[in-house]
Design an enzyme around this catalytic site. Sequence first.
Site, PDB file in Angstrom:
ATOM      1  N   GLU A  32       4.115  -0.702   3.376  1.00  0.00           N
ATOM      2  CA  GLU A  32       5.091  -1.390   2.501  1.00  0.00           C
ATOM      3  C   GLU A  32       6.181  -1.753   3.295  1.00  0.00           C
ATOM      4  O   GLU A  32       7.160  -0.772   3.468  1.00  0.00           O
ATOM      5  CB  GLU A  32       5.190  -0.788   1.370  1.00  0.00           C
ATOM      6  CG  GLU A  32       5.576  -1.614  -0.029  1.00  0.00           C
ATOM      7  CD  GLU A  32       5.771  -0.462  -1.129  1.00  0.00           C
ATOM      8  OE1 GLU A  32       6.565  -0.690  -2.240  1.00  0.00           O
ATOM      9  OE2 GLU A  32       5.215   0.546  -1.373  1.00  0.00           O
ATOM     10  N   ARG A 263      -2.118  13.783   3.015  1.00  0.00           N
ATOM     11  CA  ARG A 263      -0.905  13.401   3.679  1.00  0.00           C
ATOM     12  C   ARG A 263      -0.267  14.538   4.714  1.00  0.00           C
ATOM     13  O   ARG A 263      -0.488  15.746   4.363  1.00  0.00           O
ATOM     14  CB  ARG A 263       0.579  13.258   2.890  1.00  0.00           C
ATOM     15  CG  ARG A 263       0.301  12.055   1.783  1.00  0.00           C
ATOM     16  CD  ARG A 263       1.355  11.967   0.511  1.00  0.00           C
ATOM     17  NE  ARG A 263       2.365  11.294   1.176  1.00  0.00           N
ATOM     18  CZ  ARG A 263       2.538  10.099   0.928  1.00  0.00           C
ATOM     19  NH1 ARG A 263       1.849   9.399   0.237  1.00  0.00           N
ATOM     20  NH2 ARG A 263       3.965   9.590   1.254  1.00  0.00           N
ATOM     21  N   LYS A 273      10.345   7.371   1.897  1.00  0.00           N
ATOM     22  CA  LYS A 273      11.099   6.278   2.392  1.00  0.00           C
ATOM     23  C   LYS A 273      12.478   6.062   1.698  1.00  0.00           C
ATOM     24  O   LYS A 273      13.439   5.502   2.065  1.00  0.00           O
ATOM     25  CB  LYS A 273      10.302   4.823   2.689  1.00  0.00           C
ATOM     26  CG  LYS A 273       9.594   4.679   3.962  1.00  0.00           C
ATOM     27  CD  LYS A 273       8.766   3.474   3.810  1.00  0.00           C
ATOM     28  CE  LYS A 273       7.748   3.425   3.104  1.00  0.00           C
ATOM     29  NZ  LYS A 273       6.914   2.281   2.857  1.00  0.00           N
TER      30      LYS A 273
HETATM   31  P1  ATP Z   1       6.717   6.612   1.439  1.00  0.00           P
HETATM   32  O1  ATP Z   1       6.597   7.727   0.170  1.00  0.00           O
HETATM   33  O2  ATP Z   1       7.564   7.217   2.534  1.00  0.00           O
HETATM   34  O3  ATP Z   1       7.692   5.460   0.824  1.00  0.00           O
HETATM   35  P2  ATP Z   1       4.345   5.225   1.091  1.00  0.00           P
HETATM   36  O4  ATP Z   1       3.101   5.962   1.021  1.00  0.00           O
HETATM   37  O5  ATP Z   1       4.961   4.537   0.042  1.00  0.00           O
HETATM   38  O6  ATP Z   1       5.382   6.319   1.789  1.00  0.00           O
HETATM   39  P3  ATP Z   1       3.416   3.170   2.587  1.00  0.00           P
HETATM   40  O7  ATP Z   1       4.359   2.143   3.499  1.00  0.00           O
HETATM   41  O8  ATP Z   1       2.983   2.580   1.287  1.00  0.00           O
HETATM   42  O9  ATP Z   1       4.573   4.255   2.134  1.00  0.00           O
HETATM   43  O10 ATP Z   1       2.527   3.839   3.336  1.00  0.00           O
HETATM   44  C1  ATP Z   1       1.640   3.055   4.448  1.00  0.00           C
HETATM   45  C2  ATP Z   1       0.478   4.172   4.588  1.00  0.00           C
HETATM   46  O11 ATP Z   1       0.925   5.095   5.158  1.00  0.00           O
HETATM   47  C3  ATP Z   1      -0.348   4.470   3.212  1.00  0.00           C
HETATM   48  O12 ATP Z   1      -1.567   4.553   3.465  1.00  0.00           O
HETATM   49  C4  ATP Z   1       0.051   5.830   2.989  1.00  0.00           C
HETATM   50  O13 ATP Z   1      -0.767   6.424   2.075  1.00  0.00           O
HETATM   51  C5  ATP Z   1       0.420   6.311   4.298  1.00  0.00           C
HETATM   52  N1  ATP Z   1       1.313   7.526   4.298  1.00  0.00           N
HETATM   53  C6  ATP Z   1       2.678   7.503   3.949  1.00  0.00           C
HETATM   54  N2  ATP Z   1       3.172   8.676   4.254  1.00  0.00           N
HETATM   55  C7  ATP Z   1       2.270   9.431   4.436  1.00  0.00           C
HETATM   56  C8  ATP Z   1       2.125  10.784   4.923  1.00  0.00           C
HETATM   57  N3  ATP Z   1       3.017  11.617   5.035  1.00  0.00           N
HETATM   58  N4  ATP Z   1       1.124  11.461   5.517  1.00  0.00           N
HETATM   59  C9  ATP Z   1      -0.075  10.532   5.671  1.00  0.00           C
HETATM   60  N5  ATP Z   1      -0.052   9.287   5.583  1.00  0.00           N
HETATM   61  C10 ATP Z   1       0.989   8.700   4.847  1.00  0.00           C
HETATM   62 MG    MG Z   2       3.220   3.201  -0.963  1.00  0.00          MG
END
Ligand code: ATP
Ligand code: MG
Length: 554
Positions: A32, A263, A273
């Site tokens: 995202e 994760r 983020k």
């Molecule tokens: P955040 O909580 O930091 O905003 P998010 O999951 O909303 O993380 P995205 O940009 O949607 O962030 O993530 C893109 C991809 O990275 C998704 O498939 C998400 O599952 C994966 N991802 C994010 N954080 C982790 C993590 N700590 N470990 C493994 N995969 C992750």
């Molecule tokens: Mg997300």
Amino acid sequence: MEEMNNNFIYDLIDKDLAEHPDMKVHTRFPPEPNGYLHIGHCKALCVDFGTAKKYGGLCNLRMDDTNPAKEDTEYVDAIKEDIHWLGFDWDDRFFYGSDYFDIDYELAEDLIKRGLAYVCELSAEEFRDPKYCGDLTHPAVSPCRSRSPEESLDLFRRMKAGEFPEGKYTLRAKIDLESGNFCMRDPVIYRIKYVEHHRQGTKWCIFPMYDFAHPIQDALEHVTHSLCSLEYEIHRPLYNWVRDNVNIPGNTTGFPRQIEFARLNITYTVLSKRFLRGLVEGGVVDGWDDPRMPTLCGLRRRGYTAASILDFIGRTGVAKSDSLVDIRQLEACLRDELNQKAPRRIAIEKPIKVVVDNYPEGKTEYFEVSNNPSDEAAGTRKLPFTRELYIDESDFAEVPPPKFFRMKPDGEVRLMGAYIVKCERIEKNADGSIKEIHCTADLETGNGMPADGRKVKGTIHWLSADYAKDVTLHLYNNLTTLENPSDKPDDKDYTDFINPESLIVVKGAKIEPALADAAPGDKFQFVRFGYFCKDTKNENTFNRIVPLKDSFGK
Ligand code: ATP
Ligand code: MG
């Protein structure tokens, strides 16, 4: 990039391939664009790109910009840069979730026409009210469920045309009000939002929900395996429902298929983020690339290499349940790499002056020292030696504790690669602090062993006071004081746990003359001190990537 070790995802894909031998494995990474990538995303990148590589397949990069809030092209560019830095590439398969808004809309209309979706007028509060959403023993109640397709279609078109305020109507999929999985109790798949989209402008005032849009995007891109983190497990039945009930062009039975993995969680590291953006916007850190940030650009600026991060991710493995990884494992990966590769240099954090009384004033001689004892090819360099030197404050003790083998009154110590010196007397300032230490050197033996066979136990590093240069050192520690970020009490904020010692600025440190020419990003081992990287933003500043040794137990 290396493939991940064998894991349960590969086992599931192997099974799929046994049944569909012609299938070309295709994955995607869907960030995202509302912030910079952090080391947690690196895990997802390794899983997504690594799996595609293992099977000779493809991995797409798709900006998941379905939700119009807080998205920015700055983030899109940064995400691309960071992925390339890690060594992954999406070739020409770069997409935006928002590029599918037209087809998402058509598919939603088609669902309505087939009686599989309807316009609902419960407010967001009502939707969450147990009276309507039910509970484990009571089904949900949806008052508009029996609305005719014609009426829903008319309302949906008017939602799109901007006739209604936000929150007035939603589009819901007609699935199962009794399902034990609340995601399946006629979930909202479209809502009204008057927000400008960073790519679509004001074209849309209705936006599809992630759970509706994502499987459609995956299917349209011919993704076979949609690998995501564990929190989506509960959404999988909905993913499958959309895949199997929406008339997605060219869709094949049973694919794409969602597989969830745990994760990455790391001690003392908050991988969110939202939190990281708060630190940037609140000025707590010096931007997304502050060397204390767990963002990829922050780690890069600190001095972490892509190889050490990928090594770390590989070592943590791919699992089906959450765990917490010790941040010292990441530090160990960096040490492993730089111990082999980084040139050795000398830096002195807290210099004190040493005068070698029996050494001629105005004389300079050069001692040859190794650039890397674990890599002979790294060669040697010459260090200037003069009458006035610097040593580090920590290498001198006026009242030495037992087994102190560094410089002490009347004691002998080896100046690394040069003479053995004996501390004769200490000259103090009016305030009692040490002005300089006077020594005599055993000038007979040079950097060799004493002729009389006496043993000198300690070796300390030093620099010529005439040739050393001033430098600023940034010593970093964990950004937060919470060992397990998930232990944060609900009534507290992560900013309550910022480590006040996360950055220690050391001014007036000394470095050997050759380091003055180091380029931003160059990495070194400062002997007996740590691994350092020349900062890319602040002039004449070195970042400590990690100390030389694990601080475990200290
Ligand atoms: P955040 O909580 O930091 O905003 P998010 O999951 O909303 O993380 P995205 O940009 O949607 O962030 O993530 C893109 C991809 O990275 C998704 O498939 C998400 O599952 C994966 N991802 C994010 N954080 C982790 C993590 N700590 N470990 C493994 N995969 C992750
Ligand atoms: Mg997300």
